[in-house]
Enzyme design. Sequence first.
Site, PDB file in Angstrom:
ATOM      1  N   HIS A 100       0.833  -1.209   0.000  1.00  0.00           N
ATOM      2  CA  HIS A 100       0.000   0.000   0.000  1.00  0.00           C
ATOM      3  C   HIS A 100       0.865   1.256   0.000  1.00  0.00           C
ATOM      4  O   HIS A 100       0.611   2.199  -0.771  1.00  0.00           O
ATOM      5  CB  HIS A 100      -0.919   0.006   1.221  1.00  0.00           C
ATOM      6  CG  HIS A 100      -1.707   1.273   1.373  1.00  0.00           C
ATOM      7  ND1 HIS A 100      -2.928   1.474   0.777  1.00  0.00           N
ATOM      8  CD2 HIS A 100      -1.429   2.423   2.050  1.00  0.00           C
ATOM      9  CE1 HIS A 100      -3.382   2.676   1.080  1.00  0.00           C
ATOM     10  NE2 HIS A 100      -2.480   3.269   1.854  1.00  0.00           N
ATOM     11  N   GLU A 101       1.870   1.289   0.850  1.00  0.00           N
ATOM     12  CA  GLU A 101       2.732   2.475   0.909  1.00  0.00           C
ATOM     13  C   GLU A 101       3.517   2.655  -0.383  1.00  0.00           C
ATOM     14  O   GLU A 101       3.736   3.791  -0.839  1.00  0.00           O
ATOM     15  CB  GLU A 101       3.674   2.394   2.114  1.00  0.00           C
ATOM     16  CG  GLU A 101       2.975   2.328   3.463  1.00  0.00           C
ATOM     17  CD  GLU A 101       1.938   3.435   3.661  1.00  0.00           C
ATOM     18  OE1 GLU A 101       2.079   4.524   3.057  1.00  0.00           O
ATOM     19  OE2 GLU A 101       0.975   3.206   4.412  1.00  0.00           O
ATOM     20  N   HIS A 104       1.593   4.510  -2.949  1.00  0.00           N
ATOM     21  CA  HIS A 104       1.715   5.973  -2.911  1.00  0.00           C
ATOM     22  C   HIS A 104       2.942   6.443  -3.689  1.00  0.00           C
ATOM     23  O   HIS A 104       2.902   7.487  -4.357  1.00  0.00           O
ATOM     24  CB  HIS A 104       1.800   6.465  -1.474  1.00  0.00           C
ATOM     25  CG  HIS A 104       0.517   6.365  -0.715  1.00  0.00           C
ATOM     26  ND1 HIS A 104      -0.668   6.893  -1.191  1.00  0.00           N
ATOM     27  CD2 HIS A 104       0.223   5.793   0.483  1.00  0.00           C
ATOM     28  CE1 HIS A 104      -1.636   6.665  -0.306  1.00  0.00           C
ATOM     29  NE2 HIS A 104      -1.121   5.997   0.709  1.00  0.00           N
ATOM     30  N   HIS A 108       2.967   8.969  -6.883  1.00  0.00           N
ATOM     31  CA  HIS A 108       3.843  10.135  -6.994  1.00  0.00           C
ATOM     32  C   HIS A 108       4.586  10.119  -8.323  1.00  0.00           C
ATOM     33  O   HIS A 108       4.663  11.132  -9.026  1.00  0.00           O
ATOM     34  CB  HIS A 108       4.835  10.142  -5.823  1.00  0.00           C
ATOM     35  CG  HIS A 108       5.566  11.434  -5.665  1.00  0.00           C
ATOM     36  ND1 HIS A 108       6.484  11.639  -4.661  1.00  0.00           N
ATOM     37  CD2 HIS A 108       5.533  12.594  -6.377  1.00  0.00           C
ATOM     38  CE1 HIS A 108       6.974  12.860  -4.765  1.00  0.00           C
ATOM     39  NE2 HIS A 108       6.411  13.455  -5.796  1.00  0.00           N
TER      40      HIS A 108
END
Length: 226
Positions: A100-101, A104, A108
């Site tokens: 999940h991280e 991100h 980006h």
Amino acid sequence: MDGIVMYLVFLVPALVLGLAAQWWLKRTFATNSEIGVQSGMTGEEVARRILDANGLHGVPVHPSPGGPLSDHYDPRSRGVFLSEPVFAGRSIAAAAVAAHEVGHAIQHDKAYAPMQVRSALFPAVAFASSTWIFLLLAGAFMNAIGLIQVAIALYAVAVLFHFVTLPVEFDASRRAQVQLAGMGLVTDVERSGTRKVLTAAAMTYVVGAIAALSQLIYFVLAYLQD
């Protein structure tokens, strides 16, 4: 509307929902932290594998100093930070959170529009979040409706941030599921567990947004109604 009734209608249910969502997340994370992934990979290794597969070789993966559930991606340093249970864990929960991280980080890199909007809002939200409560208290104490209006307007900016965050978090979870499955980092059976972890985490953001909106409505009715 009576003040006590407004409190019971707008604030208490949101508080209960928030506590329930946090309990669900912690319980789901704990349950799936006890189930190891067949690959035997740690959360750090899962994150590194997905980052490299997406050409993000320069994005580092660090332990997060914030303790359990402090996992995050920092767009300023372009780094993934994982809490110790995720960084070193070899569980379904660790794989889900790590992916999940990294989602991100991929957002980006791809200039995902909602993430760009959230990043643009962040300075204003940081100011609003640290200021509105003091203005509200000062306005209420001095019976200065102008200060109260400014305070509530600032709080509304923070509420907007909650709702802008929702598509960012849901998309990161979607990307995580795609990466985990597409790269064979979890089995079909393990995907059910990662989905449960990601869903529970997403619900905390949904409930947080609802709670923030409920509190905003309460302030408007309590302080700005004729």
